[in-house]
Design a protein around this motif. Structure first.
Motif, PDB file in Angstrom:
ATOM      1  N   LEU A 155     -56.967 -69.072  29.767  1.00 50.36           N
ATOM      2  CA  LEU A 155     -57.475 -67.860  28.741  1.00 50.36           C
ATOM      3  C   LEU A 155     -56.378 -67.077  28.467  1.00 50.36           C
ATOM      4  N   THR A 156     -55.855 -66.547  27.480  1.00 50.07           N
ATOM      5  CA  THR A 156     -54.847 -65.415  27.230  1.00 50.07           C
ATOM      6  C   THR A 156     -55.320 -64.522  26.286  1.00 50.07           C
ATOM      7  N   ARG A 172     -64.850 -65.164  21.438  1.00 48.88           N
ATOM      8  CA  ARG A 172     -63.907 -66.390  21.432  1.00 48.88           C
ATOM      9  C   ARG A 172     -62.549 -66.076  20.905  1.00 48.88           C
ATOM     10  N   GLY A 204     -64.994 -68.164  31.551  1.00 47.34           N
ATOM     11  CA  GLY A 204     -63.902 -67.191  31.406  1.00 47.34           C
ATOM     12  C   GLY A 204     -64.300 -66.026  30.279  1.00 47.34           C
ATOM     13  N   LEU A 205     -65.047 -66.609  29.064  1.00 51.76           N
ATOM     14  CA  LEU A 205     -65.256 -65.543  28.250  1.00 51.76           C
ATOM     15  C   LEU A 205     -66.442 -64.358  28.770  1.00 51.76           C
ATOM     16  N   THR A 214     -53.560 -63.198  31.122  1.00 47.00           N
ATOM     17  CA  THR A 214     -53.888 -64.604  31.370  1.00 47.00           C
ATOM     18  C   THR A 214     -55.073 -64.774  32.567  1.00 47.00           C
ATOM     19  N   ILE A 224     -64.406 -72.531  29.552  1.00 47.57           N
ATOM     20  CA  ILE A 224     -64.108 -71.426  28.365  1.00 47.57           C
ATOM     21  C   ILE A 224     -65.340 -70.490  28.449  1.00 47.57           C
ATOM     22  N   VAL A 261     -59.207 -64.534  22.373  1.00 46.65           N
ATOM     23  CA  VAL A 261     -58.313 -65.250  23.290  1.00 46.65           C
ATOM     24  C   VAL A 261     -57.781 -66.577  22.715  1.00 46.65           C
ATOM     25  N   ASP A 262     -56.739 -67.041  23.172  1.00 47.32           N
ATOM     26  CA  ASP A 262     -56.000 -68.375  23.067  1.00 47.32           C
ATOM     27  C   ASP A 262     -56.657 -69.101  24.341  1.00 47.32           C
ATOM     28  N   VAL A 263     -56.581 -70.300  23.984  1.00 46.24           N
ATOM     29  CA  VAL A 263     -57.284 -71.300  25.184  1.00 46.24           C
ATOM     30  C   VAL A 263     -56.165 -72.656  25.263  1.00 46.24           C
TER      31      VAL A 263
END
Length: 254
Positions: free
Chosen positions: A63-64, A36, A28-29, A13, A25, A39-41
């Motif tokens: 972000l996971t 996109r 982070g990406l 994460t 987001i 990852v899970d947000v």
């Protein structure tokens, strides 16, 4: 801005802050170099607007990495091999040095499983400024390795993603990683930075925004980095993956 890294149920994460959910987001990406759908947000803090813009609290998201079954299946035997690799006393090595050596072993095992003969070297890239982080660079060299790059670097990006997945689970936290094959990444980086500067000049001359072709997150990041401190233009990413684009626009006059 990265806040911290953690491992939860073997999922890597990354927590990021920004002025809006989309900005956080996207940041982070770009740092992960992932699309996109990788990852899970989770929105941890919606932020808060202060009076007259004073005392604003920024948005925080987590972000996971999604451990897709196909990647997990490919990664499992490599993960087991790397876990059995002997390293020097960890007390004598810092975390990044350990990650560098593990990343090299992971790539070597992956290439071995693909029956591809190539040389593998690892080094650490220092950050461009205090807003970035040191990065592990894996350089793969050999004869006719175009099969490892693929169309629009799709194969290379997959190799990098699988390596990141295994590495993050091995070291217990997110590690900035880039894999280059026969200098492809650096040639592409030089082209994109030149393109960013040229389009920025066009924006200044015409006053009209410039929209680039769809690019993966790691290539959009290069455009953002090149123009990060430009005095007259700024950048933003728009659209949805896989058609997300970087736009260069004039900075508003103060």
């Amino acid at each position: 801005m990265i806040q911290d890294n953690a491992m939860e149920d073997k999922k890597t994460t990354l927590e990021v802050i920004g002025p809006s959910v989309e900005d956080a987001i996207e940041s982070g990406l770009d740092q992960l170099g992932l699309p996109r759908d990788a990852v899970d947000v989770e929105v941890l803090d919606q932020g808060q607007s202060g009076f007259l813009g004073i005392g604003n609290r920024q948005v925080r998201v987590r972000l996971t990495l999604i451990n897709h079954e196909a990647e997990e299946e490919k990664a499992a035997p490599v993960q087991e091999k790397v876990a059995q690799t002997d390293f020097e006393d960890p007390d004598d090595l810092d975390d990044l040095e350990i990650a560098k050596r593990k990343a090299k072993d992971i790539v070597e095992h992956l290439l071995e499983s693909m029956r591809i003969q190539a040389g593998v070297a690892a080094r650490i890239l220092e950050p461009e400024d205090d807003r970035d982080h040191p990065m592990v660079l894996i350089e793969v060299t050999g004869k006719d390795l175009s099969i490892l790059i693929g169309r629009r670097a799709e194969t290379l990006n997959s190799l990098q993603y699988i390596t990141s997945l295994v590495l993050n689970q091995q070291v217990g936290h997110w590690v900035p990683l880039m894999i280059d094959v026969q200098g492809y990444r650096f040639r592409r980086e030089r082209q994109l930075r030149q393109l960013a500067r040229r389009l920025a000049d066009q924006v200044i001359q015409t006053g009209r925004k410039q929209v680039l072709e769809p690019m993966p997150a790691n290539e959009r990041r290069l455009i953002h980095l090149e123009l990060r401190y430009h005095p007259f233009v700024t950048t933003e990413s728009v659209g949805e993956e896989p058609n997300r684009r970087t736009t260069i626009i004039l900075k508003p006059k103060e």
